[in-house]
Design a protein around this motif. Structure first.
Motif, PDB file in Angstrom:
ATOM      1  N   ALA A   1       0.844  -1.191   0.000  1.00  0.00           N
ATOM      2  CA  ALA A   1       0.000   0.000   0.000  1.00  0.00           C
ATOM      3  C   ALA A   1       0.882   1.244   0.000  1.00  0.00           C
ATOM      4  CB  ALA A   1      -0.917  -0.018   1.215  1.00  0.00           C
ATOM      5  N   PRO A   2       0.350   2.385  -0.474  1.00  0.00           N
ATOM      6  CA  PRO A   2       1.169   3.597  -0.555  1.00  0.00           C
ATOM      7  C   PRO A   2       1.867   3.985   0.751  1.00  0.00           C
ATOM      8  CG  PRO A   2      -0.853   3.914  -1.786  1.00  0.00           C
ATOM      9  CD  PRO A   2      -0.987   2.589  -1.093  1.00  0.00           C
ATOM     10  N   ALA A   3       1.155   3.959   1.874  1.00  0.00           N
ATOM     11  CA  ALA A   3       1.778   4.372   3.135  1.00  0.00           C
ATOM     12  C   ALA A   3       2.916   3.435   3.521  1.00  0.00           C
ATOM     13  CB  ALA A   3       0.732   4.422   4.246  1.00  0.00           C
ATOM     14  N   THR A   4       2.750   2.153   3.271  1.00  0.00           N
ATOM     15  CA  THR A   4       3.787   1.174   3.596  1.00  0.00           C
ATOM     16  C   THR A   4       5.022   1.408   2.737  1.00  0.00           C
ATOM     17  OG1 THR A   4       2.004  -0.408   4.011  1.00  0.00           O
ATOM     18  CG2 THR A   4       4.246  -1.281   3.905  1.00  0.00           C
ATOM     19  N   GLU A   5       4.795   1.607   1.456  1.00  0.00           N
ATOM     20  CA  GLU A   5       5.923   1.848   0.553  1.00  0.00           C
ATOM     21  C   GLU A   5       6.617   3.162   0.872  1.00  0.00           C
ATOM     22  OE1 GLU A   5       7.050   1.715  -4.201  1.00  0.00           O
ATOM     23  OE2 GLU A   5       5.026   1.239  -3.528  1.00  0.00           O
ATOM     24  N   LEU A   6       5.831   4.195   1.189  1.00  0.00           N
ATOM     25  CA  LEU A   6       6.422   5.489   1.520  1.00  0.00           C
ATOM     26  C   LEU A   6       7.267   5.394   2.790  1.00  0.00           C
ATOM     27  CD1 LEU A   6       3.489   7.953   0.745  1.00  0.00           C
ATOM     28  CD2 LEU A   6       5.716   7.880  -0.398  1.00  0.00           C
ATOM     29  N   MET A   7       6.813   4.623   3.770  1.00  0.00           N
ATOM     30  CA  MET A   7       7.564   4.464   5.014  1.00  0.00           C
ATOM     31  C   MET A   7       8.936   3.848   4.738  1.00  0.00           C
ATOM     32  SD  MET A   7       6.391   2.575   8.547  1.00  0.00           S
ATOM     33  CE  MET A   7       6.326   0.902   7.848  1.00  0.00           C
ATOM     34  N   VAL A   8       8.961   2.779   3.959  1.00  0.00           N
ATOM     35  CA  VAL A   8      10.233   2.128   3.637  1.00  0.00           C
ATOM     36  C   VAL A   8      11.122   3.038   2.806  1.00  0.00           C
ATOM     37  CG1 VAL A   8      11.286   0.199   2.389  1.00  0.00           C
ATOM     38  CG2 VAL A   8       9.262  -0.196   3.815  1.00  0.00           C
ATOM     39  N   ARG A   9      10.540   3.680   1.810  1.00  0.00           N
ATOM     40  CA  ARG A   9      11.339   4.562   0.951  1.00  0.00           C
ATOM     41  C   ARG A   9      11.866   5.773   1.720  1.00  0.00           C
ATOM     42  NH1 ARG A   9      11.228   3.892  -4.587  1.00  0.00           N
ATOM     43  NH2 ARG A   9       9.907   2.173  -5.331  1.00  0.00           N
ATOM     44  N   TYR A  10      11.070   6.280   2.652  1.00  0.00           N
ATOM     45  CA  TYR A  10      11.520   7.422   3.451  1.00  0.00           C
ATOM     46  C   TYR A  10      12.759   7.050   4.263  1.00  0.00           C
ATOM     47  CZ  TYR A  10      11.818  10.585   7.398  1.00  0.00           C
ATOM     48  OH  TYR A  10      12.299  11.435   8.367  1.00  0.00           O
ATOM     49  N   ILE A  11      12.712   5.909   4.958  1.00  0.00           N
ATOM     50  CA  ILE A  11      13.848   5.505   5.772  1.00  0.00           C
ATOM     51  C   ILE A  11      15.061   5.194   4.907  1.00  0.00           C
ATOM     52  CG2 ILE A  11      14.717   3.693   7.303  1.00  0.00           C
ATOM     53  CD1 ILE A  11      13.035   5.782   8.697  1.00  0.00           C
ATOM     54  N   ARG A  12      14.823   4.590   3.753  1.00  0.00           N
ATOM     55  CA  ARG A  12      15.941   4.314   2.845  1.00  0.00           C
ATOM     56  C   ARG A  12      16.603   5.620   2.405  1.00  0.00           C
ATOM     57  NH1 ARG A  12      13.441   1.274  -1.280  1.00  0.00           N
ATOM     58  NH2 ARG A  12      13.704  -0.589   0.008  1.00  0.00           N
ATOM     59  N   ASP A  13      15.787   6.637   2.180  1.00  0.00           N
ATOM     60  CA  ASP A  13      16.307   7.943   1.767  1.00  0.00           C
ATOM     61  C   ASP A  13      17.079   8.609   2.909  1.00  0.00           C
ATOM     62  OD1 ASP A  13      16.020  10.104  -0.471  1.00  0.00           O
ATOM     63  OD2 ASP A  13      15.590  11.169   1.396  1.00  0.00           O
ATOM     64  N   VAL A  14      16.561   8.501   4.130  1.00  0.00           N
ATOM     65  CA  VAL A  14      17.262   9.054   5.293  1.00  0.00           C
ATOM     66  C   VAL A  14      18.638   8.415   5.434  1.00  0.00           C
ATOM     67  CG1 VAL A  14      17.270   9.096   7.829  1.00  0.00           C
ATOM     68  CG2 VAL A  14      15.203   9.735   6.585  1.00  0.00           C
ATOM     69  N   ILE A  15      18.698   7.114   5.272  1.00  0.00           N
ATOM     70  CA  ILE A  15      19.967   6.391   5.395  1.00  0.00           C
ATOM     71  C   ILE A  15      20.949   6.832   4.311  1.00  0.00           C
ATOM     72  CG2 ILE A  15      21.065   4.121   5.166  1.00  0.00           C
ATOM     73  CD1 ILE A  15      18.479   2.940   6.392  1.00  0.00           C
ATOM     74  N   ALA A  16      20.460   6.940   3.085  1.00  0.00           N
ATOM     75  CA  ALA A  16      21.345   7.203   1.946  1.00  0.00           C
ATOM     76  C   ALA A  16      21.765   8.661   1.825  1.00  0.00           C
ATOM     77  CB  ALA A  16      20.661   6.753   0.653  1.00  0.00           C
ATOM     78  N   TYR A  17      20.871   9.586   2.174  1.00  0.00           N
ATOM     79  CA  TYR A  17      21.134  10.990   1.845  1.00  0.00           C
ATOM     80  C   TYR A  17      21.139  11.933   3.041  1.00  0.00           C
ATOM     81  CZ  TYR A  17      20.137   9.192  -2.789  1.00  0.00           C
ATOM     82  OH  TYR A  17      20.152   8.455  -3.941  1.00  0.00           O
TER      83      TYR A  17
ATOM     84  N   MET B   1       8.030  11.030  11.620  1.00  0.00           N
ATOM     85  CA  MET B   1       7.530  10.774  10.270  1.00  0.00           C
ATOM     86  C   MET B   1       6.991   9.348  10.151  1.00  0.00           C
ATOM     87  SD  MET B   1       6.905  11.852   7.222  1.00  0.00           S
ATOM     88  CE  MET B   1       7.911  13.306   6.859  1.00  0.00           C
ATOM     89  N   VAL B   2       7.705   8.390  10.710  1.00  0.00           N
ATOM     90  CA  VAL B   2       7.266   6.997  10.620  1.00  0.00           C
ATOM     91  C   VAL B   2       5.977   6.784  11.409  1.00  0.00           C
ATOM     92  CG1 VAL B   2       7.866   4.607  11.177  1.00  0.00           C
ATOM     93  CG2 VAL B   2       9.561   6.095  10.108  1.00  0.00           C
ATOM     94  N   TYR B   3       5.827   7.457  12.541  1.00  0.00           N
ATOM     95  CA  TYR B   3       4.555   7.362  13.268  1.00  0.00           C
ATOM     96  C   TYR B   3       3.398   7.773  12.363  1.00  0.00           C
ATOM     97  CZ  TYR B   3       6.066   6.363  18.075  1.00  0.00           C
ATOM     98  OH  TYR B   3       6.533   5.745  19.214  1.00  0.00           O
ATOM     99  N   ARG B   4       3.588   8.823  11.569  1.00  0.00           N
ATOM    100  CA  ARG B   4       2.517   9.277  10.673  1.00  0.00           C
ATOM    101  C   ARG B   4       2.265   8.264   9.556  1.00  0.00           C
ATOM    102  NH1 ARG B   4      -0.099  13.019  13.451  1.00  0.00           N
ATOM    103  NH2 ARG B   4      -1.125  13.689  11.525  1.00  0.00           N
ATOM    104  N   LEU B   5       3.318   7.752   8.976  1.00  0.00           N
ATOM    105  CA  LEU B   5       3.161   6.812   7.868  1.00  0.00           C
ATOM    106  C   LEU B   5       2.641   5.458   8.342  1.00  0.00           C
ATOM    107  CD1 LEU B   5       6.407   7.750   5.918  1.00  0.00           C
ATOM    108  CD2 LEU B   5       4.056   8.207   5.201  1.00  0.00           C
ATOM    109  N   TYR B   6       3.129   4.990   9.477  1.00  0.00           N
ATOM    110  CA  TYR B   6       2.648   3.726  10.039  1.00  0.00           C
ATOM    111  C   TYR B   6       1.181   3.872  10.459  1.00  0.00           C
ATOM    112  CZ  TYR B   6       3.387  -0.775  12.477  1.00  0.00           C
ATOM    113  OH  TYR B   6       3.356  -2.094  12.877  1.00  0.00           O
ATOM    114  N   GLY B   7       0.866   5.017  11.028  1.00  0.00           N
ATOM    115  CA  GLY B   7      -0.522   5.282  11.376  1.00  0.00           C
ATOM    116  C   GLY B   7      -1.419   5.333  10.151  1.00  0.00           C
ATOM    117  N   ALA B   8      -0.916   5.912   9.071  1.00  0.00           N
ATOM    118  CA  ALA B   8      -1.681   5.945   7.819  1.00  0.00           C
ATOM    119  C   ALA B   8      -1.905   4.547   7.278  1.00  0.00           C
ATOM    120  CB  ALA B   8      -0.943   6.800   6.782  1.00  0.00           C
ATOM    121  N   MET B   9      -0.908   3.689   7.429  1.00  0.00           N
ATOM    122  CA  MET B   9      -1.069   2.299   7.001  1.00  0.00           C
ATOM    123  C   MET B   9      -2.229   1.643   7.747  1.00  0.00           C
ATOM    124  SD  MET B   9       1.484  -0.948   7.541  1.00  0.00           S
ATOM    125  CE  MET B   9       0.560  -1.509   8.992  1.00  0.00           C
TER     126      MET B   9
END
Length: 231
Positions: free
Chosen positions: A107-123, A201-209
């Motif tokens: 689902a969008p919120a699940t994918e956004l949560m993973v992509r957000y953390i991946r982006d935080v790690i990388a950039y 941010m993850v609280y918001r995205l996980y909550g949206a999920m």
């Protein structure tokens, strides 16, 4: 005040917003349907299978000054590896199609949560990864075992369909204590702030999920789209 206490304080309102999610309250009351539980397991599978790759990415980008934290991640990876398979077993136990779930798009919120953390790690700051750990481990400790017990009794679901929830409720108590120890060792205020920011941010995205589970399960009582769920 310790770093962990500061983290708890700085994320309290976002944590409460997650715990106030209607479907979580329903789960804690045992008022949940098989389809909603199946929808939860599907989304859990898609973020849990990314946990170890995200930890490995975080460990690879940590600076030399945080070598001790890289060592802690190695231990954590060993404990978390393969947990997505437990979720697939739970899906099979309630008559779901585990192969279809594994090949589905999250689902969008699940994918956004993973992509957000991946982006935080990388950039940004790789230490920010631990904001997701704070959310997922803390939520599991707070509700997983109780929710599993109530859903098994209230919804009449098979006793063997809760391996993921039941194991994480107890397992994550130890993880949370370990997490607190590592957070309190941090010396750079920027590292703690990175964890706070990503946790909120993850609280918001996980909550949206969670807020979209009823809609994903075809429950007409829920009319929230992702944009409303993130408010």
């Amino acid at each position: 005040m310790s770093h962990y206490e500061k983290l708890q304080q700085a994320t309290a309102s976002h944590r409460q917003w997650l715990l106030d999610t209607p479907v979580i309250r329903r789960a804690l009351e045992g008022n949940i349907t098989r389809d909603i539980y199946l929808a939860f397991l599907e989304q859990a599978y898609h973020h849990v299978k990314q946990t170890v790759p995200l930890m490995m990415a975080c460990g690879a980008r940590l600076p030399a000054r945080l070598e001790w934290l890289r060592g802690a991640l190695v231990e954590y990876i060993e404990e978390e590896y393969g947990h997505q398979e437990w979720i697939l077993d739970d899906i099979r136990a309630i008559g779901g199609d585990a192969d279809a779930v594994a090949s589905a798009t999250p689902a969008p919120a699940t994918e956004l949560m993973v992509r957000y953390i991946r982006d935080v790690i990388a950039y940004d700051n790789p230490v920010g990864f631990f904001g997701m750990v704070h959310v997922l481990e803390g939520t599991s400790t707070a509700i997983a075992t109780q929710a599993a017990e109530q859903m098994r009794d209230g919804a009449g679901l098979p006793a063997n369909a809760f391996r993921y929830l039941e194991s994480h409720g107890s397992l994550d108590i130890g993880h949370l204590a370990f997490f607190e120890e590592q957070i309190n060792r941090l010396e750079d205020p920027a590292d703690l702030q990175a964890i706070i920011d990503s946790a909120n941010m993850v609280y918001r995205l996980y909550g949206a999920m969670f807020r979209n589970l009823q809609r994903a399960a075809g429950d007409v009582a829920s009319h929230e789209g992702l944009s409303h769920a993130l408010v």
